[in-house]
Enzyme design. Sequence first.
Site, PDB file in Angstrom:
ATOM      1  N   ASP A  60       0.836  -1.209   0.000  1.00 19.49           N
ATOM      2  CA  ASP A  60       0.000   0.000   0.000  1.00 19.49           C
ATOM      3  C   ASP A  60       0.870   1.258   0.000  1.00 19.49           C
ATOM      4  O   ASP A  60       0.358   2.373  -0.069  1.00 19.49           O
ATOM      5  CB  ASP A  60      -1.020  -0.008   1.148  1.00 19.49           C
ATOM      6  CG  ASP A  60      -0.391  -0.122   2.523  1.00 19.49           C
ATOM      7  OD1 ASP A  60       0.856  -0.203   2.610  1.00 19.49           O
ATOM      8  OD2 ASP A  60      -1.149  -0.114   3.522  1.00 19.49           O
ATOM      9  N   SER A  61       2.204   1.067   0.024  1.00 18.18           N
ATOM     10  CA  SER A  61       3.125   2.191  -0.191  1.00 18.18           C
ATOM     11  C   SER A  61       2.855   2.836  -1.546  1.00 18.18           C
ATOM     12  O   SER A  61       3.257   3.971  -1.789  1.00 18.18           O
ATOM     13  CB  SER A  61       4.580   1.714  -0.126  1.00 18.18           C
ATOM     14  OG  SER A  61       4.784   0.628  -1.003  1.00 18.18           O
ATOM     15  N   ASP A 111      -1.091  -6.235  -0.242  1.00 14.79           N
ATOM     16  CA  ASP A 111      -1.364  -5.612   1.057  1.00 14.79           C
ATOM     17  C   ASP A 111      -2.857  -5.461   1.265  1.00 14.79           C
ATOM     18  O   ASP A 111      -3.582  -5.047   0.356  1.00 14.79           O
ATOM     19  CB  ASP A 111      -0.743  -4.200   1.090  1.00 14.79           C
ATOM     20  CG  ASP A 111       0.430  -4.108   2.043  1.00 14.79           C
ATOM     21  OD1 ASP A 111       0.564  -4.983   2.916  1.00 14.79           O
ATOM     22  OD2 ASP A 111       1.212  -3.152   1.894  1.00 14.79           O
ATOM     23  N   LYS A 141      -1.122  -9.450   2.997  1.00 13.56           N
ATOM     24  CA  LYS A 141      -0.303  -9.010   4.147  1.00 13.56           C
ATOM     25  C   LYS A 141      -1.132  -8.114   5.055  1.00 13.56           C
ATOM     26  O   LYS A 141      -1.897  -7.275   4.566  1.00 13.56           O
ATOM     27  CB  LYS A 141       0.954  -8.269   3.666  1.00 13.56           C
ATOM     28  CG  LYS A 141       1.798  -7.722   4.813  1.00 13.56           C
ATOM     29  CD  LYS A 141       3.198  -7.317   4.359  1.00 13.56           C
ATOM     30  CE  LYS A 141       3.272  -5.988   3.662  1.00 13.56           C
ATOM     31  NZ  LYS A 141       2.841  -4.830   4.480  1.00 13.56           N
ATOM     32  N   GLU A 166      -0.973  -5.734   8.710  1.00 12.81           N
ATOM     33  CA  GLU A 166      -0.171  -5.090   9.756  1.00 12.81           C
ATOM     34  C   GLU A 166      -0.806  -5.333  11.122  1.00 12.81           C
ATOM     35  O   GLU A 166      -2.028  -5.278  11.257  1.00 12.81           O
ATOM     36  CB  GLU A 166      -0.087  -3.573   9.501  1.00 12.81           C
ATOM     37  CG  GLU A 166       0.722  -3.228   8.272  1.00 12.81           C
ATOM     38  CD  GLU A 166       0.860  -1.723   8.040  1.00 12.81           C
ATOM     39  OE1 GLU A 166       0.571  -0.923   8.955  1.00 12.81           O
ATOM     40  OE2 GLU A 166       1.267  -1.359   6.926  1.00 12.81           O
ATOM     41  N   GLU A 177       9.543  -4.491  10.131  1.00 14.55           N
ATOM     42  CA  GLU A 177       9.892  -3.155   9.614  1.00 14.55           C
ATOM     43  C   GLU A 177      10.352  -2.243  10.746  1.00 14.55           C
ATOM     44  O   GLU A 177       9.721  -2.162  11.808  1.00 14.55           O
ATOM     45  CB  GLU A 177       8.686  -2.524   8.894  1.00 14.55           C
ATOM     46  CG  GLU A 177       9.021  -1.117   8.380  1.00 14.55           C
ATOM     47  CD  GLU A 177       8.053  -0.553   7.363  1.00 14.55           C
ATOM     48  OE1 GLU A 177       7.058  -1.205   7.032  1.00 14.55           O
ATOM     49  OE2 GLU A 177       8.329   0.576   6.897  1.00 14.55           O
TER      50      GLU A 177
HETATM   51  O1  KIV Z   1       3.562  -1.103   1.567  1.00 15.84           O
HETATM   52  C1  KIV Z   1       4.714  -1.536   1.493  1.00 15.84           C
HETATM   53  O2  KIV Z   1       5.446  -1.315   0.511  1.00 15.84           O
HETATM   54  C2  KIV Z   1       5.221  -2.336   2.607  1.00 15.84           C
HETATM   55  C3  KIV Z   1       6.694  -2.566   2.681  1.00 15.84           C
HETATM   56  C4  KIV Z   1       7.328  -1.345   3.198  1.00 15.84           C
HETATM   57  C5  KIV Z   1       7.028  -3.770   3.488  1.00 15.84           C
HETATM   58  O3  KIV Z   1       4.463  -2.733   3.452  1.00 15.84           O
END
Ligand code: KIV
Length: 261
Positions: free
Chosen positions: A42-43, A81, A110, A112, A179
Amino acid sequence: MKKTIQILQAKKGVEKITAITAYDALFANLFDPYIDIILVGDSLNMSFGGNQDTLSIGIEKMIYHTKAVCKGSKEAFIIADMPFGSYQSGDMALKNAVKIYRQTHADAIKIEGGIERSELIRHLVHEGIGVIAHIGLMPQFARFEGGYKIKGKNQEEAKKLLDSAIALQDSGASMVVLEGIQAKIAKNITENLKIPTIGIGSGIHCDGQILVWSDMFGFFERFEPKFVRKYLDGSSLIKNALQTYIQDVKTGNFPSLEESY
Ligand code: KIV
């Protein structure tokens, strides 16, 4: 050969796992033959979408980008994500994870969060969803925590991180992203888990490493975290090439006869 969770887990203690983010088919296709894991992080809401943080992206946009990455990839293990607000309860998480699984070819999602996510992750894994956990500095919590904070700075934090990692493993998570965790704490977590740890800003002892592609290739100029190594000065290369193109157009040097029909 298509990378599976079994292949990646077998690398623990044998060979480092390599991972990178990608948000589209073009870059996924470039990275795919060389890398173990592609994360549709989600970056993308920051580097691709130009937003201040990751919070405003929704499930539909994550699915759009995950579909594109899957189209560009044959062998890498693809992780999507789960965006902020898409896993507030077990049922909501399952509904959204199933949506990702149905509409894309992602191999895992993924999430968090620490020990408090254990039951939710157990619920997803029970229904056949591959889950990668993400602890330490969690960008989805940055607004609440008042910034991007390195974790594991005291004994209490270090214990909480280790307890979380073990609980997430026990609930069926296939890997854990660590992280922004002090290197010695990440080492201890890695040594105490059977599943691989993938580090970002967490030192050398993790079982693998991940970087955001636009950071490591020097395209994201807004800020440069200490843990990023720049493997390319992408923005300078693009700017120089662009200036050459503009010059060529203005001087009539482009297109040439060979480049015309
Ligand atoms: O969103 C993302 O790119 C991430 C990485 C920083 C692990 O979660």
